[in-house]
Design a protein around this motif. Sequence first.
Motif, PDB file in Angstrom:
ATOM      1  N   ARG A   7       0.829  -1.207   0.000  1.00 29.08           N
ATOM      2  CA  ARG A   7       0.000   0.000   0.000  1.00 29.08           C
ATOM      3  C   ARG A   7       0.868   1.263   0.000  1.00 29.08           C
ATOM      4  O   ARG A   7       0.621   2.208  -0.759  1.00 29.08           O
ATOM      5  N   ILE A   8       1.907   1.276   0.818  1.00 29.91           N
ATOM      6  CA  ILE A   8       2.788   2.441   0.901  1.00 29.91           C
ATOM      7  C   ILE A   8       3.542   2.631  -0.418  1.00 29.91           C
ATOM      8  O   ILE A   8       3.694   3.746  -0.905  1.00 29.91           O
ATOM      9  N   ARG A   9       3.993   1.536  -1.013  1.00 26.60           N
ATOM     10  CA  ARG A   9       4.688   1.636  -2.301  1.00 26.60           C
ATOM     11  C   ARG A   9       3.773   2.205  -3.374  1.00 26.60           C
ATOM     12  O   ARG A   9       4.224   2.936  -4.257  1.00 26.60           O
ATOM     13  N   SER A  10       2.498   1.860  -3.307  1.00 24.88           N
ATOM     14  CA  SER A  10       1.538   2.401  -4.277  1.00 24.88           C
ATOM     15  C   SER A  10       1.425   3.920  -4.127  1.00 24.88           C
ATOM     16  O   SER A  10       1.367   4.642  -5.132  1.00 24.88           O
ATOM     17  N   PHE A  11       1.382   4.396  -2.884  1.00 26.00           N
ATOM     18  CA  PHE A  11       1.319   5.843  -2.647  1.00 26.00           C
ATOM     19  C   PHE A  11       2.575   6.533  -3.181  1.00 26.00           C
ATOM     20  O   PHE A  11       2.494   7.606  -3.780  1.00 26.00           O
ATOM     21  N   ILE A  12       3.734   5.933  -2.963  1.00 22.28           N
ATOM     22  CA  ILE A  12       4.989   6.501  -3.441  1.00 22.28           C
ATOM     23  C   ILE A  12       4.994   6.525  -4.969  1.00 22.28           C
ATOM     24  O   ILE A  12       5.415   7.502  -5.590  1.00 22.28           O
ATOM     25  N   LYS A  13       4.500   5.458  -5.578  1.00 24.22           N
ATOM     26  CA  LYS A  13       4.468   5.366  -7.036  1.00 24.22           C
ATOM     27  C   LYS A  13       3.574   6.454  -7.642  1.00 24.22           C
ATOM     28  O   LYS A  13       3.894   7.011  -8.699  1.00 24.22           O
ATOM     29  N   LYS A  14       2.473   6.772  -6.978  1.00 26.49           N
ATOM     30  CA  LYS A  14       1.590   7.836  -7.473  1.00 26.49           C
ATOM     31  C   LYS A  14       2.324   9.170  -7.524  1.00 26.49           C
ATOM     32  O   LYS A  14       2.170   9.934  -8.478  1.00 26.49           O
ATOM     33  N   VAL A  15       3.120   9.450  -6.502  1.00 23.05           N
ATOM     34  CA  VAL A  15       3.887  10.697  -6.484  1.00 23.05           C
ATOM     35  C   VAL A  15       4.905  10.692  -7.622  1.00 23.05           C
ATOM     36  O   VAL A  15       5.038  11.670  -8.360  1.00 23.05           O
ATOM     37  N   GLU A  16       5.619   9.574  -7.778  1.00 19.19           N
ATOM     38  CA  GLU A  16       6.653   9.495  -8.806  1.00 19.19           C
ATOM     39  C   GLU A  16       6.072   9.647 -10.211  1.00 19.19           C
ATOM     40  O   GLU A  16       6.649  10.340 -11.055  1.00 19.19           O
TER      41      GLU A  16
END
Length: 87
Positions: A27-36
């Motif tokens: 879930r956290i990686r998904s949030f980071i990916k959205k920013v990137e």
Amino acid sequence: MANTPQAKKRIRRNDRRAVVNTNRVSRIRSFIKKVETAVEAGDKKEATDALQAMQPELARGVSKGIFHKNTASRKLSRLSKRVAALK
């Protein structure tokens, strides 16, 4: 192989927790990916919104012991710098 009842219980507990922790990391990686992806697209408003949504998730990951606090701080700092650099 576990011999004592407590060791067997620990194995069962560890298996249950591994599933929960894997979901949290994902879930956290998904949030980071959205920013990137927003940064790469050059959309400052979307990147800022995604960064605002990512911060509490990342902090929650630190409090739950999924990420080390310095790792989370480094990720947040680098992403914030990239978002701020957008025009």
